[in-house]
Motif scaffolding. Structure first.
Motif, PDB file in Angstrom:
ATOM      1  N   UNK A   1       0.824  -1.215   0.000  1.00  0.00           N
ATOM      2  CA  UNK A   1       0.000   0.000   0.000  1.00  0.00           C
ATOM      3  C   UNK A   1       0.857   1.263   0.000  1.00  0.00           C
ATOM      4  N   UNK A   2       1.979   1.220   0.723  1.00  0.00           N
ATOM      5  CA  UNK A   2       2.851   2.385   0.769  1.00  0.00           C
ATOM      6  C   UNK A   2       3.371   2.727  -0.624  1.00  0.00           C
ATOM      7  N   UNK A   3       3.721   1.687  -1.376  1.00  0.00           N
ATOM      8  CA  UNK A   3       4.244   1.904  -2.729  1.00  0.00           C
ATOM      9  C   UNK A   3       3.193   2.582  -3.598  1.00  0.00           C
ATOM     10  N   UNK A   4       1.923   2.186  -3.438  1.00  0.00           N
ATOM     11  CA  UNK A   4       0.859   2.782  -4.249  1.00  0.00           C
ATOM     12  C   UNK A   4       0.693   4.268  -3.918  1.00  0.00           C
ATOM     13  N   UNK A   6       3.081   6.179  -2.854  1.00  0.00           N
ATOM     14  CA  UNK A   6       4.242   6.856  -3.451  1.00  0.00           C
ATOM     15  C   UNK A   6       3.995   7.090  -4.937  1.00  0.00           C
ATOM     16  N   UNK A   7       3.429   6.074  -5.620  1.00  0.00           N
ATOM     17  CA  UNK A   7       3.083   6.231  -7.039  1.00  0.00           C
ATOM     18  C   UNK A   7       2.068   7.355  -7.214  1.00  0.00           C
ATOM     19  N   UNK A   8       1.115   7.441  -6.291  1.00  0.00           N
ATOM     20  CA  UNK A   8       0.112   8.497  -6.384  1.00  0.00           C
ATOM     21  C   UNK A   8       0.745   9.885  -6.245  1.00  0.00           C
ATOM     22  N   UNK A  60      -3.478   4.362 -14.874  1.00  0.00           N
ATOM     23  CA  UNK A  60      -4.002   3.000 -15.009  1.00  0.00           C
ATOM     24  C   UNK A  60      -3.693   2.169 -13.770  1.00  0.00           C
ATOM     25  N   UNK A  61      -2.514   2.360 -13.219  1.00  0.00           N
ATOM     26  CA  UNK A  61      -2.135   1.618 -12.002  1.00  0.00           C
ATOM     27  C   UNK A  61      -3.034   2.026 -10.837  1.00  0.00           C
ATOM     28  N   UNK A  62      -3.279   3.320 -10.715  1.00  0.00           N
ATOM     29  CA  UNK A  62      -4.017   3.808  -9.554  1.00  0.00           C
ATOM     30  C   UNK A  62      -5.516   3.566  -9.638  1.00  0.00           C
ATOM     31  N   UNK A  63      -6.066   3.410 -10.835  1.00  0.00           N
ATOM     32  CA  UNK A  63      -7.524   3.239 -10.968  1.00  0.00           C
ATOM     33  C   UNK A  63      -7.965   1.785 -10.883  1.00  0.00           C
ATOM     34  N   UNK A  70      -9.700   6.897  -2.783  1.00  0.00           N
ATOM     35  CA  UNK A  70      -8.867   8.090  -2.952  1.00  0.00           C
ATOM     36  C   UNK A  70      -7.812   7.867  -4.025  1.00  0.00           C
ATOM     37  N   UNK A  71      -7.181   6.705  -4.008  1.00  0.00           N
ATOM     38  CA  UNK A  71      -6.173   6.393  -5.023  1.00  0.00           C
ATOM     39  C   UNK A  71      -6.787   6.352  -6.408  1.00  0.00           C
TER      40      UNK A  71
END
Length: 389
Positions: A1-4, A6-8, A60-63, A70-71
């Motif tokens: 989850x932390x990585x996601x 960071x990507x956001x 695309x990764x976040x959706x 929120x992500x």
């Protein structure tokens, strides 16, 4: 989850950058702090498309459904901004290709990607003092074509830019090499820099350099009757002054003939008083002009007029090529339009090449669309008015 997350955050940062660049593309008048982004669009606009694709990838990764709401919302926002940015990036791209079509110029994507930088340093090992004025040694670097010639070559005296207060003869070496490859000898010169005020000295230094090249032509295999001037920004102003100014602007050293056969000026300040009032970066423009002139147009209107090429545009001045970005935030494109109009009225042979979305010093990136167009238009101008053979 932390990585996601960071990507956001990375996606939001990229979206903010892309949104700001899209604003720069959409509006010609932008705050001075955003001028570096205008330069980015001018010189590297094609790379906005892969940046937008990266934004779509992040979106695309976040959706993905497994992510928190929120992500997913951040992902949608990043994707929308990325799409808008890529659409915006197409406007300079299409405008450049349309201008290339009008100029019958070929553009190369490979050349854009591999062109590299057009910056350099003086070549101290070949530098020559062409004059010593008031205790200052004025230097030039002679650059000769690689192949021997059976007849004297034409010469181009190249004047560097830098707001009359900075820069050196090592500027734009790719133009020098390009001219060498076409059979022209190049003499990259320096002149006295401001401060103190040099409005009545720097143009004379340019004339001095032209006269020196003519007097030493035999040493370099140059035809003294075939010399032209070229330069960009402040150097474009001084190239025009060296070719246009009459006896009111004498050479700063004892030389004979200082006339030239042609002039090529990149984004030149043609009317200095107008440049003081109308610049996208007024703080910079006004500072360098005050340093060069010694004060404001209100204080020294005569000096501003005397240092402006438009003052001397009249019948009989050399054929002139003007190359100017339409989004120039330092020297407004309208200055070259005004000079071109005056040259038209005077019956002087000239060309004005508008570089779509080009900002100041667009040709410092050798593969840029504007630089590619400029090379081909410059080549035709040389063939027509200053042929190598």
């Amino acid at each position: 989850m932390v990585i996601r997350w960071i990507v956001a955050l990375l996606g939001l940062a990229l979206a903010a950058l892309l949104a700001t660049i899209t604003f720069v593309i959409a509006w010609a008048s932008i705050p001075p702090p955003l001028i570096p982004l205008s330069l980015l669009v001018s010189n590297f606009g094609l790379y906005l498309i892969p940046a937008g694709l990266l934004g779509l990838g992040i979106g695309a990764i976040l959706t993905q459904r497994r992510n928190a709401r929120t992500l997913r919302g951040v992902g949608k926002l990043v994707s929308i901004v990325a799409v808008v940015a890529m659409i915006g990036a197409c406007f300079p791209l299409v405008a450049s290709w349309r201008e290339a079509n009008r100029q019958n110029a070929d553009l190369s994507v490979l050349g854009y990607l591999t062109g590299g930088s057009n910056s350099g340093k003086p070549l101290a090992e070949m530098s020559t003092t062409y004059a010593t004025v008031d205790g200052t040694d004025l230097l030039l670097d002679p650059k000769l074509p690689p192949h021997a010639s059976s007849s004297p070559r034409p010469a181009v005296v190249w004047v560097h830019g830098g707001g009359w207060s900075a820069g050196d003869r090592g500027e734009v070496p790719r133009w020098h090499q390009w001219l060498n490859d076409r059979g022209y000898a190049v003499f990259a010169i320096e002149y006295r820099l401001a401060p103190p005020p040099r409005w009545n000295q720097a143009p004379g230094d340019v004339k001095c350099a032209v006269g020196w090249v003519k007097e030493h032509a035999r040493e370099f295999g140059v035809d003294p009757d075939r010399v032209m001037l070229a330069g960009g920004s402040a150097g474009g102003n001084l190239a025009l002054m060296g070719g246009y100014a009459d006896e009111r602007v004498p050479a700063s050293c004892p030389v004979g003939d200082t006339t030239v056969r042609a002039i090529a000026a990149f984004y030149p300040p043609a009317d200095l008083a107008l440049g003081y009032q109308e610049s996208g970066d007024p703080e910079y423009a006004r500072k360098v002009l005050r340093d060069y002139i010694g004060g404001t147009p209100e204080e020294f209107p005569d000096r501003y007029a005397a240092a402006s090429p438009i003052t001397y545009a009249r019948p009989g001045v050399p054929p002139t090529l003007l190359l100017h970005g339409t989004r120039d935030h330092i020297v407004d494109y309208g200055q070259s339009e005004l000079l071109a109009a005056k040259l038209t009225d005077a019956g002087v042979q000239h060309e004005l090449l508008p570089i779509p979305y080009g900002d100041h010093a667009y040709d410092f990136t050798w593969g840029d669309w504007g630089t590619q167009i400029s090379r081909q238009v410059f080549a035709r101008f040389l063939d027509r008015h200053f042929p190598a053979a």
